[in-house]
Design a protein around this motif. Structure first.
Motif, PDB file in Angstrom:
ATOM      1  N   LYS A  76       0.939  -1.059  -0.116  1.00 13.77           N
ATOM      2  CA  LYS A  76       0.016  -0.020   0.154  1.00 13.77           C
ATOM      3  C   LYS A  76       0.890   1.265   0.012  1.00 13.77           C
ATOM      4  O   LYS A  76       2.057   1.273   0.362  1.00 13.77           O
ATOM      5  N   GLU A  77       0.099   2.359  -0.102  1.00  8.73           N
ATOM      6  CA  GLU A  77       0.854   3.674  -0.204  1.00  8.73           C
ATOM      7  C   GLU A  77       0.172   4.706   0.729  1.00  8.73           C
ATOM      8  O   GLU A  77      -0.947   4.532   0.970  1.00  8.73           O
ATOM      9  N   GLU A  78       0.876   5.518   1.016  1.00  5.02           N
ATOM     10  CA  GLU A  78       0.239   6.653   1.811  1.00  5.02           C
ATOM     11  C   GLU A  78      -1.081   7.193   1.132  1.00  5.02           C
ATOM     12  O   GLU A  78      -0.679   7.574  -0.023  1.00  5.02           O
ATOM     13  N   GLY A  79      -2.187   7.382   1.828  1.00  4.08           N
ATOM     14  CA  GLY A  79      -3.182   8.081   0.987  1.00  4.08           C
ATOM     15  C   GLY A  79      -4.302   7.063   0.666  1.00  4.08           C
ATOM     16  O   GLY A  79      -5.289   7.312   0.120  1.00  4.08           O
ATOM     17  N   LEU A 186      -2.146   7.176   6.890  1.00  2.61           N
ATOM     18  CA  LEU A 186      -1.691   8.572   6.976  1.00  2.61           C
ATOM     19  C   LEU A 186      -0.066   8.519   6.671  1.00  2.61           C
ATOM     20  O   LEU A 186       0.257   9.308   6.066  1.00  2.61           O
ATOM     21  N   GLU A 187       0.644   7.450   6.967  1.00  7.29           N
ATOM     22  CA  GLU A 187       2.090   7.387   7.032  1.00  7.29           C
ATOM     23  C   GLU A 187       2.236   5.768   7.126  1.00  7.29           C
ATOM     24  O   GLU A 187       1.945   5.041   7.650  1.00  7.29           O
ATOM     25  N   ILE A 188       3.417   5.643   6.192  1.00  5.96           N
ATOM     26  CA  ILE A 188       4.092   4.490   6.132  1.00  5.96           C
ATOM     27  C   ILE A 188       5.585   4.835   6.429  1.00  5.96           C
ATOM     28  O   ILE A 188       6.337   5.248   5.513  1.00  5.96           O
ATOM     29  N   PRO A 189       5.983   4.706   7.662  1.00  5.60           N
ATOM     30  CA  PRO A 189       7.540   5.418   8.143  1.00  5.60           C
ATOM     31  C   PRO A 189       8.464   4.395   7.624  1.00  5.60           C
ATOM     32  O   PRO A 189       9.769   4.563   7.928  1.00  5.60           O
ATOM     33  N   VAL A 190       8.380   3.222   7.140  1.00  6.86           N
ATOM     34  CA  VAL A 190       9.452   2.359   6.748  1.00  6.86           C
ATOM     35  C   VAL A 190       9.354   1.758   5.368  1.00  6.86           C
ATOM     36  O   VAL A 190       8.478   2.378   4.751  1.00  6.86           O
ATOM     37  N   GLU A 191      10.727   1.490   5.004  1.00 10.15           N
ATOM     38  CA  GLU A 191      10.769   1.270   3.629  1.00 10.15           C
ATOM     39  C   GLU A 191      11.155  -0.128   3.483  1.00 10.15           C
ATOM     40  O   GLU A 191      11.674  -0.817   4.308  1.00 10.15           O
ATOM     41  N   ALA A 199       6.454  -5.378  19.572  1.00 14.97           N
ATOM     42  CA  ALA A 199       6.220  -4.879  20.682  1.00 14.97           C
ATOM     43  C   ALA A 199       6.708  -5.585  21.842  1.00 14.97           C
ATOM     44  O   ALA A 199       6.087  -6.890  21.715  1.00 14.97           O
ATOM     45  N   ASN A 200       7.335  -5.115  23.085  1.00 18.98           N
ATOM     46  CA  ASN A 200       7.553  -6.314  24.128  1.00 18.98           C
ATOM     47  C   ASN A 200       7.530  -5.180  25.380  1.00 18.98           C
ATOM     48  O   ASN A 200       7.329  -4.074  25.428  1.00 18.98           O
ATOM     49  N   ASN A 201       7.860  -5.770  26.476  1.00 19.30           N
ATOM     50  CA  ASN A 201       8.011  -5.094  27.846  1.00 19.30           C
ATOM     51  C   ASN A 201       8.844  -3.861  27.771  1.00 19.30           C
ATOM     52  O   ASN A 201       8.678  -3.199  28.714  1.00 19.30           O
ATOM     53  N   PHE A 202       9.769  -4.138  26.970  1.00 14.44           N
ATOM     54  CA  PHE A 202      10.882  -3.008  26.925  1.00 14.44           C
ATOM     55  C   PHE A 202      10.932  -2.038  25.428  1.00 14.44           C
ATOM     56  O   PHE A 202      11.698  -1.224  25.687  1.00 14.44           O
ATOM     57  N   ASN A 203       9.971  -2.224  24.801  1.00 16.16           N
ATOM     58  CA  ASN A 203       9.800  -1.559  23.553  1.00 16.16           C
ATOM     59  C   ASN A 203       8.636  -1.582  23.022  1.00 16.16           C
ATOM     60  O   ASN A 203       7.794  -2.462  23.110  1.00 16.16           O
ATOM     61  N   ASP A 204       8.349  -0.344  22.470  1.00 17.71           N
ATOM     62  CA  ASP A 204       6.758  -0.332  21.804  1.00 17.71           C
ATOM     63  C   ASP A 204       6.562  -0.754  20.456  1.00 17.71           C
ATOM     64  O   ASP A 204       5.571  -0.998  19.947  1.00 17.71           O
ATOM     65  N   GLY A 205       7.870  -1.480  20.086  1.00 18.41           N
ATOM     66  CA  GLY A 205       7.675  -1.937  18.586  1.00 18.41           C
ATOM     67  C   GLY A 205       7.799  -0.880  17.589  1.00 18.41           C
ATOM     68  O   GLY A 205       7.656   0.201  17.535  1.00 18.41           O
ATOM     69  N   THR A 206       8.132  -1.312  16.268  1.00 18.22           N
ATOM     70  CA  THR A 206       8.198  -0.548  15.315  1.00 18.22           C
ATOM     71  C   THR A 206       6.838  -0.163  14.493  1.00 18.22           C
ATOM     72  O   THR A 206       5.911  -1.204  14.378  1.00 18.22           O
ATOM     73  N   THR A 207       6.518   1.101  14.342  1.00 20.21           N
ATOM     74  CA  THR A 207       5.304   1.334  13.587  1.00 20.21           C
ATOM     75  C   THR A 207       5.414   1.347  12.033  1.00 20.21           C
ATOM     76  O   THR A 207       6.396   1.916  11.619  1.00 20.21           O
ATOM     77  N   VAL A 208       4.765   0.246  11.379  1.00 22.53           N
ATOM     78  CA  VAL A 208       4.796   0.121  10.002  1.00 22.53           C
ATOM     79  C   VAL A 208       3.946   1.107   9.393  1.00 22.53           C
ATOM     80  O   VAL A 208       4.225   1.378   8.219  1.00 22.53           O
TER      81      VAL A 208
END
Length: 380
Positions: A76-79, A186-191, A199-208
């Motif tokens: 997918k693409e943003e938008g 709205l946003e795809i901040p990864v490539e 996500a785990n107890n020590f990290n929010d995880g990467t937003t795709v």
């Protein structure tokens, strides 16, 4: 020279002097200022304030991976508009060597345990068929054998998940990143090629990806502490967006922050309002916006132009001058109410038929005076 000529010259000089004096007086004297008057009138006054802020989606959902790996594909693409379950991206698993080794060891242990219990099960099965051993003893052995088989299956599945991210052919594999809500990306901040973590107890995880429903927007802004006390939840707002020109949107105030934040020496309070979105107009997330709020409104009240007011230098009380005759005025103190910057409410001190003096009347400059001033300026 005879005396008649002499007296004639004197007369001419006197007349010339009188004419010159008359001309000087006329050209240098100012005519008396004539003041105009106006009457109070009935009108409606609204006192408004403007809150600056932005328009944002009511909810923004961050899509995060369920497994650590590397982005393999982005579909997918943003938008783009998506529905629940739509595939956004896929992940190529990079297994942790330690976890992979532990899973492999668990499979081997399950195989050994199953082989051992199978030998005992086959031997007791023959004895059970001959009636040598009791039924309860064989049932217990059957349970242990079935459990060993199940443990081997579970360990193999766990090994495949760690190795490939899914248990072979699963339609909802951990390696598939899918939309969890309906909305717009709205946003795809990864490539492709970026590493992501779950996500785990020590990290929010990467937003795709970030998804929001652009049909449900809110205004988020700030108001000064001097005006927040006059606001109430449920008040109507009028939202204007700089990016959309003259378009106006109705909104309803739904939240007033209980705590202010100090900015540049002033205390500001956060407010939020639900915006009524027109389906024919696309509102993008993050548009800067102004919200007009009516703090106070009075209808059918007696008002006068605010420019007519004067204030006493000692008491600072307002007053106006009311006509008592032809170009004759008397001072009259009045009590005023709300103002919109143009007109002001008169609570007491005036009647509707009173003629109020218009201040600061300026005389039109004559053409001759303008030319004289220009000549003096050129000479200087």
């Amino acid at each position: 020279m005879n005396k008649f000529v002499k007296y004639g010259l004197i007369g001419i000089l006197v007349l010339g002097a009188m004419w010159a004096a008359t001309y000087f007086i006329k050209t240098n004297s100012k005519s008396a200022i004539t003041y105009e008057t106006t009457k109070p009138f009935t009108s409606t006054i609204e006192r408004k304030t403007v809150a600056t802020g932005k328009v944002i989606p009511q909810e923004e959902i961050e899509i995060k991976p369920q497994i650590t790996g590397i982005i393999d594909k982005i579909m997918k693409e943003e938008g783009d508009n998506v529905n629940i379950g739509d595939l956004i991206a896929t992940i190529r698993v990079v297994p942790n060597e330690q976890a992979l080794n532990q899973a492999r060891g668990r499979v081997r242990n399950a195989e050994l345990a199953l082989n051992t219990i199978k030998i005992e099960y086959d031997r007791n099965k023959k004895l059970y068929d001959r009636g040598v051993i009791a039924n309860q003893a064989f049932v217990d052995l059957q349970l242990r054998y079935d459990q060993a088989e199940q443990e081997l299956k579970n360990s193999k599945v766990d090994y495949q998940i760690i190795l490939k991210g899914s248990a072979g052919g699963a339609t909802n594999a951990n390696t598939n990143i899918q939309a969890t809500v309906n909305g717009t990306i709205l946003e795809i901040p990864v490539e492709v090629g970026d590493q992501v973590i779950l996500a785990n107890n020590f990290n929010d995880g990467t937003t795709v990806a970030t998804i929001a429903d652009l049909s449900k927007m809110i205004f988020e802004g700030q108001v000064d502490e001097g005006e927040v006390g006059k606001l109430q939840v449920g008040m109507p707002l009028e939202i204007s967006l700089g990016a959309l020109g003259d378009e106006k949107f109705d909104a309803t105030l739904k939240f007033i922050a209980p705590k202010g934040v100090e900015e540049s020496g002033a205390v500001k309070f956060k407010i939020e309002g639900d915006v009524a979105v027109n389906d024919s107009i696309l509102i993008r997330a993050g548009y800067s916006a102004n919200a007009s709020l009516t703090l106070e409104k009075k209808e059918d009240i007696m008002v006068i132009p605010e420019a007519l007011l004067q204030f006493d230098r000692e008491t600072d009380k307002p007053y106006v001058e009311v006509a008592t005759g032809d170009q004759q005025f008397e001072r009259r103190e009045i009590e005023i109410g709300i103002s919109d910057g143009v007109n002001v409410e008169v609570i007491s001190g005036l009647e509707m038929e009173d003629e109020v003096k218009v201040w600061n009347k300026t005389e039109p400059i004559k053409r001759g005076e303008e030319e004289g001033e220009e000549e003096e300026g050129e000479e200087s």
